[in-house]
Enzyme design. Sequence first.
Site, PDB file in Angstrom:
ATOM      1  N   GLY A 282       0.750  -1.031  -0.100  1.00  0.00           N
ATOM      2  CA  GLY A 282       0.092   0.078   0.075  1.00  0.00           C
ATOM      3  C   GLY A 282       0.985   1.199  -0.052  1.00  0.00           C
ATOM      4  O   GLY A 282       0.355   2.461  -0.175  1.00  0.00           O
TER       5      GLY A 282
ATOM      6  N   GLU B  47      10.092   3.394   7.050  1.00  0.00           N
ATOM      7  CA  GLU B  47      10.169   2.995   8.353  1.00  0.00           C
ATOM      8  C   GLU B  47      10.531   4.086   9.334  1.00  0.00           C
ATOM      9  O   GLU B  47      10.286   4.151  10.389  1.00  0.00           O
ATOM     10  CB  GLU B  47      11.013   1.692   8.461  1.00  0.00           C
ATOM     11  CG  GLU B  47      10.548   0.920   9.708  1.00  0.00           C
ATOM     12  CD  GLU B  47      11.278  -0.287   9.536  1.00  0.00           C
ATOM     13  OE1 GLU B  47      12.246  -0.720  10.389  1.00  0.00           O
ATOM     14  OE2 GLU B  47      10.953  -1.378   8.794  1.00  0.00           O
TER      15      GLU B  47
END
Lengths: 160, 333
Positions: B47, B292
């Site tokens: 996504g 991240e």
Amino acid sequence: MAKVPVQFTLNGSEKAEFIDSGTTLLHALRDKIGDTSPKGGCHQGTCGACSVIVDGELRLSCLTLAETCNGATITTTSGLAEGGVLHPLQRAFLDTFATQCGFCTPGMIMAAKVLLDHTPNPSREDVVEALSGNICRCTGYEPIIQAVLTAARGNSQNAA
Amino acid sequence: MAIRRGRGVAAINYPTGMNLGGDPTQALVHSTPTGNFMVTLSSVDLGQGMKQIMAQICAETIGVPTDCVVVDTADTDTGPHCMGTFASRGTHRAGNAVIQAAKEARQVMLEVAAEELEVNASDLETDGQGNILVKGAPQKSISIFDVALSAHFKRGRSISGRGMFLIPRSYPEKETGAMKPSTCYAHACTVAEVEVDDETGEVTVLTVKNVFEIGRALNPKMVEQQLVGGSWMGISHALYETTEPYYPNRDHGGTDFNQYLMPGPGDLAETEIIVLERPSADGPYGAKGPGEMCANPQIPAVANAVFDAVGVRVDTLPITPERILRALKAQAN
């Protein structure tokens, strides 16, 4: 155990199924009828991913028994686009980058649709309140709030 | 007893990808008979936009519009090898592999075009719109559609390429322990402002201002989307989310969304995102991994802001009201 007949209108078309008594609406929609737009997230009413519209009201399909929907009119996200044209909410979710993994998106759109059906020009607080039963992992919510406000602005432009 | 305000700052240095036993990703590119290009990967799109970015990278390298590229990440059993989509490595590792594969495919494409146009392949260039032109004589040209047809049905060539990008394993030096854990680092700095109720221990994050240095932003809107979501997730990690609240005692862990807490749309801090682009030397078109790392600097920034507000260091996450009250009590004794 004897099967129970259930009949309702889903996104404008008549559906009739024999189901086990106690089947949730979510299970009936996804696994009996094949409309996989409502998502099964928590199956206990805490995430909002399974939200659908039953007779104009927002309902958690994971906590709704299918047999209580006899004769009802049900709308899911897969029924929003008309003739290949996306619903203004779907368009706005794309335009504001309000979806990433997409798992919460159908539930968010259902919650937003019920809001805009009742309150065409909502405040930011109205939008936050309407989405407060739906959780999202990816977006940080702000793009989703902006998507609903963007779709609502389209409403007011159409009215003017 | 009062509501106290505090402000905290934190900066981070975040590696792109990991380096345990070498970090490889493979890509394959081939043309269809009508001159579209297929990228085959095992790098999964969660996504975050992997497919879009790989299509852009392939299109840029071959010299075709992005919508002429299809990315298939369907099957990790049969696809080319990828270590996976994690550690902010997707764009960097898979992107470099796609560039290598696309360059090889582009070379075959130009060779076939050269035969059709009866010129030297090194004299050809692409216009980015689906055509191959002779440099300096653009009236002499051929469409990539025709080149692909020729390759498939006339010349028996496969317009395709193989890409493999490997960050080799780095071994520490025996004497010093020095090693090179990563080749590419993203950076971020966050300033968080909080209010702490020293009676209830509740923390409200008022504002989060983030600066992210992420190399080249290959798709600025999607980068922004990642950073906005990541900034929120960082606050969520700082204050709410835990599977083991009394670790190492595993009792009382959250088992569902009633107990595993995440902030909802009503709990958003005012968020600011600034992107600095310092292209990386070994990244695809200068990209680094923003994924991240963008959820990290908020955590120490919030911890520092809590210290600034009420003078206690909470060194276990998440920073719950209970932990703040216990720390305040310990401080008072």
